[in-house]
Design an enzyme around this catalytic site. Structure first.
Site, PDB file in Angstrom:
ATOM      1  N   CYS A  67       0.828  -1.212   0.000  1.00 47.31           N
ATOM      2  CA  CYS A  67       0.000   0.000   0.000  1.00 47.31           C
ATOM      3  C   CYS A  67       0.865   1.265   0.000  1.00 47.31           C
ATOM      4  O   CYS A  67       0.399   2.341  -0.368  1.00 47.31           O
ATOM      5  CB  CYS A  67      -0.934   0.001   1.205  1.00 47.31           C
ATOM      6  N   GLY A  99      -5.908  -4.197 -12.709  1.00 44.89           N
ATOM      7  CA  GLY A  99      -6.507  -5.236 -11.870  1.00 44.89           C
ATOM      8  C   GLY A  99      -5.520  -6.340 -11.532  1.00 44.89           C
ATOM      9  O   GLY A  99      -4.351  -6.301 -11.921  1.00 44.89           O
TER      10      GLY A  99
HETATM   11  C1  FAD Z   1       0.258  -0.732  -5.059  1.00 47.23           C
HETATM   12  C2  FAD Z   1      -0.734  -1.320  -4.109  1.00 47.23           C
HETATM   13  C3  FAD Z   1      -1.417  -0.488  -3.227  1.00 47.23           C
HETATM   14  C4  FAD Z   1      -2.347  -1.028  -2.346  1.00 47.23           C
HETATM   15  N1  FAD Z   1      -2.997  -0.191  -1.472  1.00 47.23           N
HETATM   16  C5  FAD Z   1      -3.849  -0.716  -0.552  1.00 47.23           C
HETATM   17  C6  FAD Z   1      -4.448   0.113   0.435  1.00 47.23           C
HETATM   18  O1  FAD Z   1      -4.204   1.333   0.491  1.00 47.23           O
HETATM   19  N2  FAD Z   1      -5.294  -0.463   1.331  1.00 47.23           N
HETATM   20  C7  FAD Z   1      -5.566  -1.812   1.326  1.00 47.23           C
HETATM   21  O2  FAD Z   1      -6.331  -2.281   2.178  1.00 47.23           O
HETATM   22  N3  FAD Z   1      -5.007  -2.618   0.385  1.00 47.23           N
HETATM   23  C8  FAD Z   1      -4.165  -2.120  -0.536  1.00 47.23           C
HETATM   24  N4  FAD Z   1      -3.566  -2.935  -1.469  1.00 47.23           N
HETATM   25  C9  FAD Z   1      -3.938  -4.351  -1.517  1.00 47.23           C
HETATM   26  C10 FAD Z   1      -3.175  -5.144  -0.466  1.00 47.23           C
HETATM   27  O3  FAD Z   1      -1.817  -4.889  -0.554  1.00 47.23           O
HETATM   28  C11 FAD Z   1      -3.457  -6.622  -0.682  1.00 47.23           C
HETATM   29  O4  FAD Z   1      -4.835  -6.846  -0.643  1.00 47.23           O
HETATM   30  C12 FAD Z   1      -2.782  -7.448   0.387  1.00 47.23           C
HETATM   31  O5  FAD Z   1      -1.392  -7.298   0.340  1.00 47.23           O
HETATM   32  C13 FAD Z   1      -3.142  -8.911   0.201  1.00 47.23           C
HETATM   33  O6  FAD Z   1      -2.517  -9.630   1.184  1.00 47.23           O
HETATM   34  P1  FAD Z   1      -2.238 -11.164   0.963  1.00 47.23           P
HETATM   35  O7  FAD Z   1      -1.672 -11.655   2.254  1.00 47.23           O
HETATM   36  O8  FAD Z   1      -3.411 -11.831   0.410  1.00 47.23           O
HETATM   37  O9  FAD Z   1      -1.155 -11.230  -0.218  1.00 47.23           O
HETATM   38  P2  FAD Z   1       0.210 -10.511  -0.424  1.00 47.23           P
HETATM   39  O10 FAD Z   1       0.437  -9.437   0.565  1.00 47.23           O
HETATM   40  O11 FAD Z   1       0.279 -10.185  -1.862  1.00 47.23           O
HETATM   41  O12 FAD Z   1       1.260 -11.672  -0.124  1.00 47.23           O
HETATM   42  C14 FAD Z   1       1.301 -12.850  -0.877  1.00 47.23           C
HETATM   43  C15 FAD Z   1       2.659 -13.480  -0.643  1.00 47.23           C
HETATM   44  O13 FAD Z   1       2.681 -14.750  -1.263  1.00 47.23           O
HETATM   45  C16 FAD Z   1       3.960 -14.947  -1.861  1.00 47.23           C
HETATM   46  N5  FAD Z   1       3.773 -15.959  -2.898  1.00 47.23           N
HETATM   47  C17 FAD Z   1       2.918 -15.927  -3.953  1.00 47.23           C
HETATM   48  N6  FAD Z   1       2.994 -17.074  -4.650  1.00 47.23           N
HETATM   49  C18 FAD Z   1       3.899 -17.847  -4.024  1.00 47.23           C
HETATM   50  C19 FAD Z   1       4.408 -19.157  -4.243  1.00 47.23           C
HETATM   51  N7  FAD Z   1       3.993 -19.900  -5.258  1.00 47.23           N
HETATM   52  N8  FAD Z   1       5.347 -19.634  -3.391  1.00 47.23           N
HETATM   53  C20 FAD Z   1       5.786 -18.893  -2.330  1.00 47.23           C
HETATM   54  N9  FAD Z   1       5.343 -17.660  -2.068  1.00 47.23           N
HETATM   55  C21 FAD Z   1       4.397 -17.144  -2.902  1.00 47.23           C
HETATM   56  C22 FAD Z   1       4.326 -13.575  -2.376  1.00 47.23           C
HETATM   57  O14 FAD Z   1       5.742 -13.462  -2.535  1.00 47.23           O
HETATM   58  C23 FAD Z   1       3.803 -12.680  -1.254  1.00 47.23           C
HETATM   59  O15 FAD Z   1       4.771 -12.445  -0.283  1.00 47.23           O
HETATM   60  C24 FAD Z   1      -2.608  -2.422  -2.368  1.00 47.23           C
HETATM   61  C25 FAD Z   1      -1.928  -3.257  -3.247  1.00 47.23           C
HETATM   62  C26 FAD Z   1      -0.979  -2.711  -4.110  1.00 47.23           C
HETATM   63  C27 FAD Z   1      -0.239  -3.634  -5.057  1.00 47.23           C
END
Ligand code: FAD
Length: 449
Positions: A42, A238
């Site tokens: 974020c 997206g």
């Molecule tokens: C630029 C940007 C701005 C954002 N701003 C906001 C905001 O202001 N507010 C908000 O609420 N949300 C925001 N988001 C969305 C938020 O960051 C995500 O919804 C959140 O990070 C999702 O968390 P997660 O744990 O599902 O996945 P992630 O945080 O994406 O983590 C997934 C992890 O899995 C690992 N991984 C993936 N595949 C594999 C594999 N095959 N083997 C091993 N490791 C793997 C990746 O390396 C990563 O570390 C933003 C996203 C982005 C990209």
């Protein structure tokens, strides 16, 4: 007990903490493909802009007692029958066994199949997803040069502002007819469009990027049949959920991601899944839903971590409560916007109220606009959107709580809000919207008799 956390993202961070809190003796094994522990995605647009001084500021270390960390290890296979995963590290595969597995595999940027998009990736075409693509993007951003941002969602708009602050000429291309189309209604989006215009960011709504030209770097793009010279293209169109490993392993995957229950268990009770890669229930109507925001990931992580470690916690469902800062404007929303409400079968009515962030006699008072969407059947709140230079997220947090509590028009009129002229008005925009809605709802009820 061996608990494997596959993916250390926003959800995994809290899942690990919950595991250790519930069962300090559990062996926690973390497997992630990136070469650092944690990222705050974020913060990336703000690091491109320079408000966050360095990309190192959005990277953090993760320490918990008695954990094994396998970074730079990509999970390539799940074997639920034998309760093991296969990871790939520098060309070598090896297996890790688990008693419970938590999948936190996140999502990946979606790059539309536009000629030139893949060929010129990192040669002028960039995504906004990690420190590497963003620091390259920042190096590529040159004052007076043109940047095209594809997608007017929050990531696209925050990045557009960042590039504009870096002195670039910025054009945002959006296929739909308004900005932030998934979060807010077009009448609210119009307010934001005016601000984008003030910032010197051009937004082309209802437009399509058709081609990116260039050999070893981007030279031009074709938009709606017209070619224009371009230095840089940002793909903010997206994300796609990282569900394939789960699907291949036979876990149930629905329209919105890996299917989970309220305990965040997948179709295999020893495997939990959290964050961007999952399908959950909408908190209002219990229908399938997804929410790709950090706030959902963290709550789901706590639930999955607690349950995997032997506890008992439930996720109540997602409302998609969101906030963004676009230039000088705060935008926030919760629940369904009018489009999704209608798509989900609600007969709705909505009200829009204008207020001030402080009384008009107090220095610094600025306009705040709140739109609230109600169910005609029972007058319950099903969505809200707010735009203001400040205070929008705070109002939306109140509305999100009101939706979770099942508030209708009448209960909304009775919300008691704090007042001090330095921070608010006595008659807040939330109370104003509730009063307008009450009159409208009375008329609706009379007409339907
Ligand atoms: C630029 C940007 C701005 C954002 N701003 C906001 C905001 O202001 N507010 C908000 O609420 N949300 C925001 N988001 C969305 C938020 O960051 C995500 O919804 C959140 O990070 C999702 O968390 P997660 O744990 O599902 O996945 P992630 O945080 O994406 O983590 C997934 C992890 O899995 C690992 N991984 C993936 N595949 C594999 C594999 N095959 N083997 C091993 N490791 C793997 C990746 O390396 C990563 O570390 C933003 C996203 C982005 C990209």
């Amino acid at each position: 007990m061996r608990i494997i956390l596959a993916g250390l993202g926003a959800g995994g961070l809290f899942a690990g903490i919950a595991v250790k809190k519930r069962n300090p003796k559990a062996k926690l094994i973390i497997v992630d493909k990136k070469d650092y522990d944690l990222l705050s995605p974020c913060g990336l647009p703000f690091a491109i802009e320079g408000i966050v001084p360095s990309f190192e500021d959005v990277v953090h270390e993760y320490h918990l007692p008695d954990i094994e960390k396998y970074m730079k290890h990509e999970v390539i296979k799940l074997d639920p029958k034998n309760k093991k995963i296969t990871a790939l590290h520098e060309g070598t595969k090896f297996d890790l066994e688990y008693d419970k597995l938590i999948l936190d595999l996140g999502s990946s940027p979606f790059i539309p199949p536009i000629p030139g998009a893949f060929e010129l990736l990192n040669k002028g075409v960039f995504t906004v997803s990690d420190i590497y693509d963003c620091s390259n993007l920042k190096k590529w951003a040159k004052p007076q040069q043109k940047a095209i941002v594809v997608g007017a969602g929050a990531i696209g708009l925050e990045t557009a502002v960042a590039l504009r602050h870096n002195g670039m000429e910025v054009v945002v291309i959006e296929m739909l007819d308004s900005v932030l189309p998934k979060a807010i209604d077009s009448d609210m989006a119009d307010i934001l469009s005016v601000h984008l215009d003030e910032l010197g960011i051009k937004v082309m709504k209802g437009s399509r990027l058709e081609k990116i030209n260039g050999e070893d770097k981007v030279k031009s793009v074709v938009i709606d049949g017209h070619e224009t010279d371009t230095h840089l293209v940002v793909m903010a169109s997206g994300v796609k959920q990282n569900c394939e490993i789960a699907r291949t392993a036979g876990l149930e995957v629905g329209r919105f991601g890996i299917v989970t229950n309220e305990r965040m268990q997948t179709s295999d009770p020893d495997i939990y899944a959290i964050g961007d890669c999952v399908q959950v229930k909408n908190a209002m109507d219990g229908k399938d839903w997804t929410m790709q925001l950090a706030v959902a990931a963290y709550r789901q992580g706590l639930v999955a971590g607690t349950n995997a470690a032997g506890g008992n916690d439930e996720y109540m469902g997602a409302l998609t409560t969101f906030a963004s800062k676009i230039g000088e404007i705060e935008v926030a929303a919760t629940g369904y916007n009018s489009h999704f409400a209608k798509e989900r079968g609600y007969d709705i009515f909505s009200v829009k109220a204008k207020g001030l962030t402080r009384p008009d006699w107090f220095p610094g008072a600025q306009e705040i606009v709140l739109k609230v969407i109600f169910n005609k059947k029972d007058g319950k709140i099903i969505g809200a959107q707010c735009i203001a230079p400040q205070g929008a997220a705070g109002r939306i947090n109140v509305m999100s709580t009101a939706i979770s509590a099942g508030f209708d028009v009448h209960r909304m009129q009775n919300i008691e809000l704090a007042y001090c002229p330095a921070v608010s008005e006595t008659y807040d925009v939330i109370n104003k919207a509730a009063d307008i809605a009450s009159k409208k709802f009375e008329l609706i009820k009379k007409r339907s008799v």
